[in-house]
Motif scaffolding. Structure first.
Motif, PDB file in Angstrom:
ATOM      1  N   ARG A 294     -55.186  40.787 -17.416  1.00 25.80           N
ATOM      2  CA  ARG A 294     -55.894  42.010 -17.366  1.00 25.80           C
ATOM      3  C   ARG A 294     -57.614  41.961 -16.903  1.00 25.80           C
ATOM      4  NH1 ARG A 294     -52.701  46.858 -20.958  1.00 25.80           N
ATOM      5  NH2 ARG A 294     -50.892  45.873 -19.249  1.00 25.80           N
TER       6      ARG A 294
ATOM      7  N   ALA B 102     -57.791  39.756 -13.588  1.00 27.25           N
ATOM      8  CA  ALA B 102     -57.263  40.610 -12.828  1.00 27.25           C
ATOM      9  C   ALA B 102     -58.410  41.494 -12.629  1.00 27.25           C
ATOM     10  CB  ALA B 102     -55.704  41.114 -12.825  1.00 27.25           C
TER      11      ALA B 102
ATOM     12  N   LYS C 139     -50.046  29.857  -5.444  1.00 35.03           N
ATOM     13  CA  LYS C 139     -50.724  31.423  -5.418  1.00 35.03           C
ATOM     14  C   LYS C 139     -51.908  31.855  -6.031  1.00 35.03           C
ATOM     15  CE  LYS C 139     -45.555  33.085  -4.350  1.00 35.03           C
ATOM     16  NZ  LYS C 139     -44.405  34.139  -5.156  1.00 35.03           N
TER      17      LYS C 139
ATOM     18  N   GLU D 239     -54.894  33.882  -1.579  1.00 27.88           N
ATOM     19  CA  GLU D 239     -54.528  35.246  -1.329  1.00 27.88           C
ATOM     20  C   GLU D 239     -54.093  36.054  -1.830  1.00 27.88           C
ATOM     21  OE1 GLU D 239     -52.135  33.410   2.150  1.00 27.88           O
ATOM     22  OE2 GLU D 239     -53.898  33.017   1.313  1.00 27.88           O
ATOM     23  N   HIS D 240     -53.104  35.384  -2.287  1.00 32.31           N
ATOM     24  CA  HIS D 240     -51.656  36.206  -3.179  1.00 32.31           C
ATOM     25  C   HIS D 240     -52.271  36.049  -5.206  1.00 32.31           C
ATOM     26  CE1 HIS D 240     -49.795  35.946   0.798  1.00 32.31           C
ATOM     27  NE2 HIS D 240     -49.292  35.114   0.289  1.00 32.31           N
TER      28      HIS D 240
ATOM     29  N   LEU E 239     -54.283  38.058  -6.866  1.00 31.87           N
ATOM     30  CA  LEU E 239     -53.842  39.427  -7.897  1.00 31.87           C
ATOM     31  C   LEU E 239     -52.496  40.059  -7.464  1.00 31.87           C
ATOM     32  CD1 LEU E 239     -55.389  41.601  -8.385  1.00 31.87           C
ATOM     33  CD2 LEU E 239     -55.615  43.123  -6.657  1.00 31.87           C
ATOM     34  N   GLU E 240     -51.719  40.188  -6.760  1.00 34.36           N
ATOM     35  CA  GLU E 240     -50.514  40.175  -6.376  1.00 34.36           C
ATOM     36  C   GLU E 240     -49.727  39.319  -7.713  1.00 34.36           C
ATOM     37  OE1 GLU E 240     -46.518  39.051  -3.967  1.00 34.36           O
ATOM     38  OE2 GLU E 240     -48.251  39.547  -2.985  1.00 34.36           O
ATOM     39  N   THR E 241     -49.587  37.609  -7.475  1.00 35.70           N
ATOM     40  CA  THR E 241     -49.661  36.767  -8.931  1.00 35.70           C
ATOM     41  C   THR E 241     -49.329  37.525 -10.018  1.00 35.70           C
ATOM     42  OG1 THR E 241     -49.185  36.041  -7.021  1.00 35.70           O
ATOM     43  CG2 THR E 241     -48.907  34.529  -9.647  1.00 35.70           C
TER      44      THR E 241
ATOM     45  N   ASP F 186     -50.710  40.721 -11.257  1.00 34.82           N
ATOM     46  CA  ASP F 186     -49.953  41.729 -11.336  1.00 34.82           C
ATOM     47  C   ASP F 186     -49.216  41.475 -12.314  1.00 34.82           C
ATOM     48  OD1 ASP F 186     -52.002  43.035 -11.115  1.00 34.82           O
ATOM     49  OD2 ASP F 186     -51.005  43.960  -8.500  1.00 34.82           O
ATOM     50  N   THR F 187     -47.799  40.200 -10.989  1.00 36.75           N
ATOM     51  CA  THR F 187     -46.195  40.330 -11.625  1.00 36.75           C
ATOM     52  C   THR F 187     -46.616  38.889 -12.825  1.00 36.75           C
ATOM     53  OG1 THR F 187     -45.516  38.912  -8.995  1.00 36.75           O
ATOM     54  CG2 THR F 187     -44.827  38.571 -10.407  1.00 36.75           C
TER      55      THR F 187
ATOM     56  N   THR G 276     -48.577  39.865 -15.446  1.00 36.80           N
ATOM     57  CA  THR G 276     -48.982  41.364 -16.027  1.00 36.80           C
ATOM     58  C   THR G 276     -47.210  41.862 -16.291  1.00 36.80           C
ATOM     59  OG1 THR G 276     -51.447  41.660 -15.703  1.00 36.80           O
ATOM     60  CG2 THR G 276     -49.922  43.099 -16.518  1.00 36.80           C
ATOM     61  N   ARG G 277     -46.265  41.799 -15.048  1.00 38.61           N
ATOM     62  CA  ARG G 277     -45.825  43.320 -15.694  1.00 38.61           C
ATOM     63  C   ARG G 277     -44.743  41.836 -16.681  1.00 38.61           C
ATOM     64  NH1 ARG G 277     -46.703  44.246 -10.254  1.00 38.61           N
ATOM     65  NH2 ARG G 277     -45.186  42.334  -9.466  1.00 38.61           N
TER      66      ARG G 277
END
Length: 152
Positions: A3, A6, A103, A107-108, A110-112, A114-115, A117-118
């Motif tokens: 976190r 990120a 990733k 550019e991915h 942040l999305e990665t 977040d994944t 972290t989930r």
């Protein structure tokens, strides 16, 4: 750690806010890297993400921690629930896939993050819900012995 990485990554994208902000403090907390190398990469977001999350030369990187968690879970598989094992195993395979590494350095990122972290939050929930309360549970729960207990 994930976190914080990120959040710091988001701040690093805003060049106006960045000013004197570097990754140095984050790296000092989560790595054992020498001062010269920290100074070299403190403004390189991609190198810092790599060191924090996927570079196994850093003993505290996320990939190393997940690998160790899976190794430990395998050793006590008879004492954890099937769901806990599956959650750890899924995170292990996710962290060790080439696509996640690619990733995280694109550019991915942040999305990665977040994944990931989930997936970690899912593991925490699965552990909380499925593990019986006993010595295994007590071992897995972080508690402080020095913390004063309320009087009955």
């Amino acid at each position: 750690m994930l976190r914080l990485a990120a959040t710091h990554y988001i701040f690093s994208l805003d060049k106006d806010v960045k000013g004197t902000m570097t990754w140095k403090a984050v790296l000092e907390i989560f790595t054992e890297t020498d001062e010269d190398y920290l100074t070299t990469i403190e403004n390189n977001t991609e190198a810092c993400i790599k060191l924090l999350l996927i570079d196994t030369s850093n003993a505290n990187c996320l990939k190393t921690l997940v690998n160790k968690a899976r190794e430990n879970a395998r050793g006590v598989q008879d004492h954890i629930t099937k769901e806990v094992w599956e959650s750890i195993n899924q995170m292990y395979h996710m962290m060790n896939s080439a696509s996640v590494a690619k990733k995280l350095l694109s550019e991915h990122a942040l999305e990665t993050m977040d994944t990931l972290t989930r997936q970690i939050v899912l593991y925490t929930g699965v552990t909380d819900i499925t593990m019986p309360r006993g010595s295994g549970w007590n071992f897995g729960v972080v508690t402080s012995i020095d913390k004063p207990q309320p009087k009955a």
